[in-house]
Design an enzyme around this catalytic site. Structure first.
Site, PDB file in Angstrom:
ATOM      1  CB  THR A 177      -3.312  -1.408  -2.723  1.00 17.48           C
ATOM      2  OG1 THR A 177      -2.530  -1.547  -1.535  1.00 17.48           O
ATOM      3  CG2 THR A 177      -3.145  -2.645  -3.570  1.00 17.48           C
ATOM      4  CG  ASN A 206      -0.325   0.001   2.526  1.00 18.36           C
ATOM      5  OD1 ASN A 206       0.785   0.506   2.662  1.00 18.36           O
ATOM      6  ND2 ASN A 206      -0.986  -0.557   3.526  1.00 18.36           N
ATOM      7  N   GLY A 214     -14.987  -9.024   9.646  1.00 22.02           N
ATOM      8  CA  GLY A 214     -13.960 -10.075   9.616  1.00 22.02           C
ATOM      9  C   GLY A 214     -13.144 -10.049   8.343  1.00 22.02           C
ATOM     10  N   GLY A 245      -6.911  -5.530   1.786  1.00 20.18           N
ATOM     11  CA  GLY A 245      -5.677  -5.687   1.001  1.00 20.18           C
ATOM     12  C   GLY A 245      -5.442  -7.152   0.630  1.00 20.18           C
ATOM     13  CG  ASP A 246      -4.836  -9.992   3.604  1.00 16.25           C
ATOM     14  OD1 ASP A 246      -3.692  -9.646   3.256  1.00 16.25           O
ATOM     15  OD2 ASP A 246      -5.188 -10.088   4.787  1.00 16.25           O
TER      16      ASP A 246
HETATM   17  O1  RIB Z   1      -4.379  -8.305   6.646  1.00 12.34           O
HETATM   18  C1  RIB Z   1      -5.201  -8.628   7.721  1.00 12.34           C
HETATM   19  C2  RIB Z   1      -4.583  -9.722   8.530  1.00 12.34           C
HETATM   20  O2  RIB Z   1      -3.404  -9.233   9.108  1.00 12.34           O
HETATM   21  C3  RIB Z   1      -5.421 -10.197   9.678  1.00 12.34           C
HETATM   22  O3  RIB Z   1      -6.288 -11.249   9.336  1.00 12.34           O
HETATM   23  C4  RIB Z   1      -4.402 -10.576  10.715  1.00 12.34           C
HETATM   24  O4  RIB Z   1      -4.337 -11.932  10.991  1.00 12.34           O
HETATM   25  C5  RIB Z   1      -3.083 -10.021  10.208  1.00 12.34           C
HETATM   26  O5  RIB Z   1      -2.281 -11.025   9.750  1.00 12.34           O
END
Ligand code: RIB
Length: 292
Positions: free
Chosen positions: A206, A180, A273, A237-238
């Site tokens: 990002t 980012n 979540g 981001g994930d």
């Molecule tokens: O990117 C978010 C994640 O960062 C969370 O789920 C937490 O576990 C950390 O690893």
């Protein structure tokens, strides 16, 4: 097939209206333990969109380990390369406050993911169309995995988070890197635009709900984000990374992959979540058509 070499955490989430000052105690609104970890999150994001995903990592022998393995398996992720070790499962202490978050990760079992473990799965890595990594496992393991990928000509998508552990000499070994803006400045210590022009079609920065930027070899391309009502930005981001990996593994261009990943990321923040709001392919396509 996408292989994710990365972390698996249990997220310990407290939501609060008031962020405590140093030495202060406040009453929060909500507490949950929910699956997370940047590695697992990116694996789930790609799998939910339809990619075949294998995970390489480690969980502990405690109660969190089996729960997290079961969650990954429910998402059709192959966990045969996720070891169970005696160290406690990694956790992330997450404080949610005003649609933002602060996170402390205690890596635990994730730091038992070592070069020997990677070597055991060399054939799996060799057969992958893309390897996805983050920096919640030891730096030496990331480096070793990069060497193995290079040896077999397997492209790597590296999400350099947390950014402190990134080594700039890795730039030659990664196909895509997705910090980012803050991480980009921390890594390269210069204006983001300068970094983008140095790494065309490789560095994708990002920008949260503003979208993402990259340099296409001629100029900087900014792909706009999508307006949405954010409930929880953890894992956005994930989701971007998992969705980007899904499209790149399918042979899409960077522009197509970034557009798609922006939509997936925007959908992900609409639910609580890290993994709760990660969309299916149908949900992304519906948003692309402007239906929701
Ligand atoms: O990117 C978010 C994640 O960062 C969370 O789920 C937490 O576990 C950390 O690893």
């Amino acid at each position: 097939m996408i292989t994710v070499v990365g972390s698996v955490n249990m997220d310990i989430v407290c939501q609060t209206d008031v962020f405590p000052q140093q030495g202060e105690t406040v009453l929060g609104q909500r507490f949950e333990t929910i699956p997370g970890g940047k590695g697992a999150n990116q694996a789930v994001a790609a799998a939910r969109l339809g990619s075949a995903v294998k995970m390489v990592g480690a969980v502990g022998e405690d109660s969190f380990g089996p729960t997290l393995l079961a969650t990954l398996q429910q998402e059709n992720i192959d966990t045969s390369a996720v070891a169970t070790v005696t160290t406690n499962t990694g956790i992330a202490n997450i404080i949610l406050h005003e649609q933002d978050n602060r996170i402390i990760v205690v890596p635990g079992a994730n730091f038992d993911v070592d070069a020997t473990m990677i070597d055991q799965h060399e054939e799996l890595i060799q057969r992958s169309s893309l390897v996805v990594m983050q920096l919640e496992i030891p730096v030496d393991t990331v480096e070793h995995t990069l060497q193995i990928c290079e040896k077999h000509g397997v492209p790597v998508l590296l999400n350099p988070a947390p950014a402190r552990n990134f080594k700039t000499e890795w730039m030659d070994r990664v196909a895509y890197i997705t910090p980012n803006e803050t991480e980009c400045a921390l890594i390269f210590k210069e204006e983001v635009e300068v970094s983008l022009s140095k790494y065309p079609n490789k560095l994708i920065v990002t920008l949260g709900d503003e979208g993402a930027m990259y340099h296409n070899g001629q100029h900087i391309i900014k792909v706009a984000g999508f307006n949405t009502v954010a409930v929880d930005t953890t894992g956005a981001g994930d989701t971007f990374n998992g969705a980007f990996a899904h499209k790149i593994a399918q042979g899409s261009t960077i522009e197509e992959a970034v557009q798609f990943a922006n939509i997936a990321g925007s959908l992900s923040v609409e639910k609580f979540g890290a993994q709760g709001g990660m969309p299916t392919i149908e949900a992304v396509e519906a948003r692309l058509r402007g239906e929701r």
